[in-house]
Design a protein around this motif. Structure first.
Motif, PDB file in Angstrom:
ATOM      1  N   ARG A 106      27.011  23.081  48.010  1.00 50.92           N
ATOM      2  CA  ARG A 106      25.156  22.506  48.055  1.00 50.92           C
ATOM      3  C   ARG A 106      25.044  22.173  46.035  1.00 50.92           C
ATOM      4  O   ARG A 106      24.303  20.729  46.414  1.00 50.92           O
ATOM      5  N   ILE A 107      25.366  22.342  45.535  1.00 45.77           N
ATOM      6  CA  ILE A 107      25.383  21.544  44.338  1.00 45.77           C
ATOM      7  C   ILE A 107      26.697  20.560  44.357  1.00 45.77           C
ATOM      8  O   ILE A 107      25.752  19.427  43.611  1.00 45.77           O
ATOM      9  N   LEU A 108      27.709  20.666  44.630  1.00 44.12           N
ATOM     10  CA  LEU A 108      28.052  19.261  44.564  1.00 44.12           C
ATOM     11  C   LEU A 108      27.667  18.225  45.352  1.00 44.12           C
ATOM     12  O   LEU A 108      28.230  17.300  45.055  1.00 44.12           O
ATOM     13  N   SER A 109      27.293  18.505  46.547  1.00 51.40           N
ATOM     14  CA  SER A 109      26.885  17.672  47.069  1.00 51.40           C
ATOM     15  C   SER A 109      25.637  16.723  46.699  1.00 51.40           C
ATOM     16  O   SER A 109      25.336  15.910  46.263  1.00 51.40           O
ATOM     17  N   TYR A 110      24.815  17.823  45.967  1.00 49.65           N
ATOM     18  CA  TYR A 110      24.065  17.412  45.132  1.00 49.65           C
ATOM     19  C   TYR A 110      24.261  16.600  43.764  1.00 49.65           C
ATOM     20  O   TYR A 110      23.623  15.189  43.387  1.00 49.65           O
ATOM     21  N   VAL A 111      25.977  16.905  43.097  1.00 49.74           N
ATOM     22  CA  VAL A 111      25.332  16.127  42.446  1.00 49.74           C
ATOM     23  C   VAL A 111      26.150  14.289  42.730  1.00 49.74           C
ATOM     24  O   VAL A 111      26.782  14.076  42.258  1.00 49.74           O
ATOM     25  N   LEU A 112      27.122  14.523  43.780  1.00 48.02           N
ATOM     26  CA  LEU A 112      27.893  13.318  44.054  1.00 48.02           C
ATOM     27  C   LEU A 112      26.031  12.658  44.531  1.00 48.02           C
ATOM     28  O   LEU A 112      26.309  11.713  44.170  1.00 48.02           O
ATOM     29  N   LYS A 113      25.393  12.719  45.560  1.00 44.32           N
ATOM     30  CA  LYS A 113      24.368  12.010  45.875  1.00 44.32           C
ATOM     31  C   LYS A 113      23.638  11.815  44.223  1.00 44.32           C
ATOM     32  O   LYS A 113      23.107  10.257  44.554  1.00 44.32           O
ATOM     33  N   MET A 114      23.359  12.633  43.193  1.00 45.29           N
ATOM     34  CA  MET A 114      22.879  11.518  42.086  1.00 45.29           C
ATOM     35  C   MET A 114      23.940  11.116  41.778  1.00 45.29           C
ATOM     36  O   MET A 114      23.592   9.762  41.118  1.00 45.29           O
ATOM     37  N   SER A 115      25.102  11.503  41.456  1.00 48.47           N
ATOM     38  CA  SER A 115      26.290  10.280  41.061  1.00 48.47           C
ATOM     39  C   SER A 115      26.418   9.095  41.717  1.00 48.47           C
ATOM     40  O   SER A 115      26.099   7.713  40.493  1.00 48.47           O
ATOM     41  N   LYS A 116      25.951   8.888  42.512  1.00 46.24           N
ATOM     42  CA  LYS A 116      26.350   7.551  44.071  1.00 46.24           C
ATOM     43  C   LYS A 116      24.517   6.306  43.325  1.00 46.24           C
ATOM     44  O   LYS A 116      24.922   5.835  43.291  1.00 46.24           O
ATOM     45  N   ASN A 122      22.172   1.565  38.102  1.00 44.20           N
ATOM     46  CA  ASN A 122      22.111   0.926  36.424  1.00 44.20           C
ATOM     47  C   ASN A 122      23.481   0.989  36.672  1.00 44.20           C
ATOM     48  O   ASN A 122      24.355   1.476  36.539  1.00 44.20           O
ATOM     49  N   SER A 123      23.652  -0.611  36.450  1.00 45.10           N
ATOM     50  CA  SER A 123      25.067  -0.790  36.199  1.00 45.10           C
ATOM     51  C   SER A 123      24.750  -0.681  34.579  1.00 45.10           C
ATOM     52  O   SER A 123      26.620  -0.540  34.331  1.00 45.10           O
ATOM     53  N   ASP A 124      24.429  -0.236  33.648  1.00 43.22           N
ATOM     54  CA  ASP A 124      25.159   0.280  32.392  1.00 43.22           C
ATOM     55  C   ASP A 124      25.977   1.571  32.457  1.00 43.22           C
ATOM     56  O   ASP A 124      26.614   1.616  31.843  1.00 43.22           O
ATOM     57  N   PHE A 125      25.382   2.281  33.690  1.00 44.35           N
ATOM     58  CA  PHE A 125      25.899   3.735  33.794  1.00 44.35           C
ATOM     59  C   PHE A 125      27.709   3.053  34.237  1.00 44.35           C
ATOM     60  O   PHE A 125      28.211   3.540  33.802  1.00 44.35           O
ATOM     61  N   ARG A 126      27.933   2.325  35.542  1.00 41.53           N
ATOM     62  CA  ARG A 126      28.903   1.707  35.797  1.00 41.53           C
ATOM     63  C   ARG A 126      30.090   1.365  34.622  1.00 41.53           C
ATOM     64  O   ARG A 126      30.905   1.595  34.979  1.00 41.53           O
TER      65      ARG A 126
END
Length: 150
Positions: A106-116, A122-126
């Motif tokens: 559940r945590i990894l799924s959340y982190v992956l969605k937020m990262s995506k 945010n192009s700066d993040f990229r």
């Protein structure tokens, strides 16, 4: 044993439990609650719970509805290792996830969605990530170079 046309094969208790585990894993990976799955599959949440615990006896129609709701094949719910043409994720990621429990998934799924979302919004993040990756590559190259003997 030869089955006649129309004769139904009942799943053993062990088979029901295994199928229930696979449904639960697929539901968690899809980031769905039992209530959400029940709503999409057209059944009640209590029945999802019974199926996942191996106590329900779903019809083929319900198994198909659950598979469709979870975007997996029926084979993935019925068999331990269904024939797969291509993995959904690169093998390294699948290996990393194999030993995760429900909470970790559940945590990894959340982190992956937020990262995506962050990557796309945010192009700066990229740029920061790309810069970090290029530095990592440079560090690896420096480590592999041989130093002259003095």
């Amino acid at each position: 044993m030869v089955r006649r046309k129309g004769e139904k094969k009942q799943l053993t208790q062990a088979e029901k439990k295994e199928m229930g585990k696979r449904i639960k894993i697929a539901r968690i990976r899809a980031d769905m609650t039992q209530e959400m799955l029940a709503d999409v599959a057209g059944i009640v949440p209590v029945y999802v719970s019974r199926i996942e615990s191996g106590h329900g006896n779903p019809s083929l129609e319900i198994v198909v509805n659950i598979a469709n709701a979870l975007y997996v094949s029926v084979d993935e719910l019925l068999y331990d290792e269904p024939d797969k043409k291509e993995p959904l994720l690169p093998g390294g990621y699948i290996e990393l996830l194999k030993d995760c429990d429900e909470y970790e998934m559940r945590i990894l799924s959340y982190v992956l969605k937020m990262s995506k979302t962050a990557l796309r919004d945010n192009s700066d993040f990229r740029k920061i990530i790309e810069e970090m990756e290029s530095k990592k590559i440079k560090v690896k190259k420096r480590k592999t170079q041989k130093k002259p003997l003095t």
